[in-house]
Design an enzyme around this catalytic site. Structure first.
Site, short mmCIF file in Angstrom:
data_model
loop_
_atom_site.label_atom_id
_atom_site.label_comp_id
_atom_site.label_asym_id
_atom_site.label_seq_id
_atom_site.Cartn_x
_atom_site.Cartn_y
_atom_site.Cartn_z
CB CYS A 79 20.48 30.26 -30.80
SG CYS A 79 19.06 30.83 -31.74
CG HIS A 202 22.12 27.95 -34.82
ND1 HIS A 202 21.68 27.24 -33.73
CD2 HIS A 202 21.15 28.84 -35.11
CE1 HIS A 202 20.48 27.67 -33.38
NE2 HIS A 202 20.14 28.64 -34.20
CD GLU A 204 24.25 24.69 -33.22
OE1 GLU A 204 25.03 25.63 -32.92
OE2 GLU A 204 23.02 24.81 -33.19
#
Lengths: 220, 261
Positions: A79, A202, A204
């Site tokens: 990001c 993202h 994650e």
């Protein structure tokens, strides 16, 4: 051991939780010495480029990241960590790390204002009005690999990952672009060079396909 | 382009899952963490947890739920219910949520939206609104009034005006929940959803009344929503996430499909 660079930029703990879930050892550190000596570095972050760069400089982490990159430490940016590795960001007109040539630019809405009528023929069939490009680009979007990279080796056509951002990275050299997405036009979402790789999505928070990017990074 | 999102809504009371029907009575239907994980693995795009705990002493339980979810579920999720201050919001975000949902507290103190947006970014602040259909009047020209405290108190605020104000204050997303449609399983309130989607430029999430995948289709097309909230149709096993998405994809809606493992 993966070192997560702590510069008060948000999603550090989310990335840490994902690594823990995957059984990958990690530590969070704001210490430039730890970053210099790290085996591998994840450079995450959400927030604004100006504040992010300010904190990096205050903590001496900008120099540490540059050194780590120069000596070949594998680095994964996520990001904001995919944006401020370039030379400049339009957000806050910020001078950035410059690990990679290029700049971070803002999405341009197709229409200058919500009140501007659409050109004839561009209305959508349902309402007579084409959808405006909403900014931030938030949600799930397909990622298309344009140049093979080990961290994206598992991606299949149509796989979607999760994004939240208003700016995107634009490397000067197209050879540094590994994947793109489409939002009112194609834009780079995975960039890199040598030991540096960075993703705008993202990883994650993108389910199994995102976690696999982190796993690939730990295994490479 | 972005996929339309299917968001599962989990009402949590005293740490347990509940589904409200017309906001009158609630029935316990299990562990929110187990359900969250099940939906995540089934391909849900996002989750929302609403804390409907009555007593303030049990509110800490929610933070435990949030951190347990964050350890197991790797998609975005938001948390709402009882968040009154920026500190309340901060605790929820630290526990692992991506976004906070503010509702009644934002009506009473609109500054909360601005403060939270400034502190965490607009993308982290979802303005959730409960809306009741009323006769149009000078103060409620749209005929849609904002109600608070689970629909028990009318506020005199016009829903369209409130949505615009919320965006100005810094909300990054809106959940539009129709009190009239909630729990009916007869479909989302399409006119309301569309009017708010046309009034603001942030994503709008349709809520209340979803009982069949066709209802989601309507909300995402005619209702112009960017996402739809589902609850009982999933919680009671009437439809799976895959069935809903297959249906929508079959009708030409772009949704995220689970290709890779």
């Amino acid at each position: 051991m993966i070192t997560l660079v702590d510069y008060n930029a948000g999603n550090l703990t989310s990335v840490r939780r994902a690594l823990t879930h995957l059984g990958i050892p990690s530590q969070i550190s704001a210490d430039p010495e730890v970053v210099r000596r790290a085996d591998k570095i994840i450079f995450p972050g959400v927030g604004a480029a100006g504040a992010a760069m300010r904190t990096l400089r205050e903590r001496g982490l900008d120099a540490a990241l540059k050194e780590a990159f120069a000596k070949g430490t594998p680095i994964l940016g996520i990001c904001i960590g995919c944006q401020i590795i370039l030379e400049h960001s339009e957000e806050d007109d910020a001078e950035c790390l410059g690990l990679l040539a290029g700049k971070t630019v803002r999405f341009r809405p197709k229409l200058p204002s919500p009140l501007t009528p659409l050109p004839a023929g561009e209305e959508d069939s349902c309402s007579g009005v084409r959808e405006r490009l909403k900014i931030p680009h938030m949600g799930w979007n397909a990622v298309t690999v344009i140049q093979p990279h080990p961290l994206l080796a598992h991606l299949r056509p149509g796989d979607e990952l999760y994004f939240v951002h208003s700016y995107y990275p634009q490397p000067a050299d197209p050879a540094h672009i590994y994947a793109v997405s489409d939002y009112g036009g194609e834009f780079p979402v995975a960039i890199g060079k040598d030991n540096l790789f960075a993703v705008q999505f993202h990883a994650e928070k993108s389910g199994a396909v995102g976690l696999r990017v982190l796993e690939n990074f730990s295994e490479q | 382009m972005l996929s339309k999102r299917i968001i599962a809504c989990l009402d949590v009371r005293d740490g347990k899952l509940a589904k409200s029907v017309k906001f009158v009575d609630t029935q316990d239907i299990g562990d929110p963490v187990v359900k969250a994980r099940e939906y995540y693995e089934a391909g849900i795009d996002e989750l929302v947890f609403y804390d409907i705990t009555a007593s303030s002493e049990n509110r800490g339980i929610l933070l435990e739920v949030v951190s347990r979810v964050a350890e197991q579920v790797f998609i975005p999720f938001s948390v709402g219910g009882g968040l009154r201050t920026v500190e309340d919001c901060h605790r929820v975000l630290l526990a692992g949520a991506e976004k906070v949902n503010v509702n009644s507290a934002a009506v009473k103190n609109p500054g909360l939206i601005a403060e939270a947006s400034k502190a965490f970014g607009a993308q982290a602040v979802v303005l959730s609104m409960d809306v009741l259909r009323v006769s149009p009047s000078p103060s409620i020209p749209s005929g849609y009034e904002i109600v608070i405290h689970g629909g028990r108190i009318r506020t005199g605020l016009d829903a369209i005006e409130w949505a615009r104000r919320g965006e100005e204050l810094g909300a990054g997303e809106m959940v539009v929940n129709s009190i009239d449609a909630d729990g009916t399983k007869e479909g989302y309130e399409l006119t309301l959803t569309r009017r708010i989607a046309e009034a603001v430029s942030v994503p709008v999430i349709a809520s209340g009344g979803g009982g069949h995948p066709a209802h989601l289709y309507d909300a995402l097309t005619e209702g112009k929503a960017d996402a739809a909230l589902v609850a009982s149709m999933l919680h009671y096993g009437e439809y799976t996430v895959a069935q809903i998405k297959e249906y929508l994809a079959g009708r030409g809606i772009k949704v995220r499909r689970m290709n890779a493992k």
